[in-house]
Scaffold this motif. Structure first.
Motif: not given
Length: 192
Positions: A5, A149-150, A155-156, A166, A168, A184
């Protein structure tokens, strides 16, 4: 997980700075995007490899590069440069770019194939719904009402027409400043 992250956040911030520099300085001297079409009225600068282009990212890929495609098939397109480590995958910048953060990338997982595609920043790429760098947050939310929100301030949202992928999307000052198409299936490089 926390390191991944942090890396993505740092990469997103770097993309924002690099993207502004690239867009401001050399948009006409950039390699053509895969499957791109010339922008009407544009002419290539002397010595540049291609005219300014637009390209669609999604629902299943970017030009000939598709999510799930094997490394061998992705490399056979001739569009990818030298490999670089990327989390638990291998990232390949698009040819003509030395850095996958500045020039876009294709991340490949040995088990799942292509799992993450980010278009080069100096190509005005967009989703089939018309969302790209510079789109407003309001227009992005209108196009993707399920945007959630991811991580890393991103954001996803599900990709229309591809239930296994998805987008991003990252915002800065109410505008899209980075986005990618991810599988995914992959818990390491694509789907976090």
């Amino acid at each position: 997980m926390r390191n991944r992250r942090h890396w993505r956040l740092a990469g997103t911030a770097w993309l924002s700075v690099a993207g502004v520099a690239v867009l401001a300085g050399c948009a006409t001297g950039s390699p053509a995007a895969p499957g791109a079409t010339a922008t009407s009225g544009a002419t290539p600068a002397a010595g540049s490899p291609a005219a300014p282009v637009t390209a669609s990212l999604g629902p299943d890929g970017y030009g000939p590069i598709k999510l799930g495609m094997s490394a061998r098939d992705a490399l056979a397109t001739g569009l990818l440069g030298k490999s670089q480590p990327y989390i638990q995958c291998t990232a390949y910048p698009f040819k003509g770019y030395s850095d996958p953060l500045a020039g876009g990338k294709v991340a490949i997982n040995p088990q799942f194939g292509v799992v993450d595609i980010s278009a080069p920043r100096d190509v005005p790429a967009h989703t089939p719904e018309g969302i790209g760098i510079g789109s407003t947050e309001a227009s992005t939310r209108a196009a993707y009402p399920e945007l959630a929100e991811s991580f890393n301030n991103g954001y996803r949202t599900a990709v229309p027409g591809n239930p296994g992928a998805s987008y991003l999307i990252y915002f800065d000052n109410g505008k899209v400043n980075g986005f990618g198409l991810v599988s995914d299936k992959d818990p390491t490089c694509g789907a976090s």
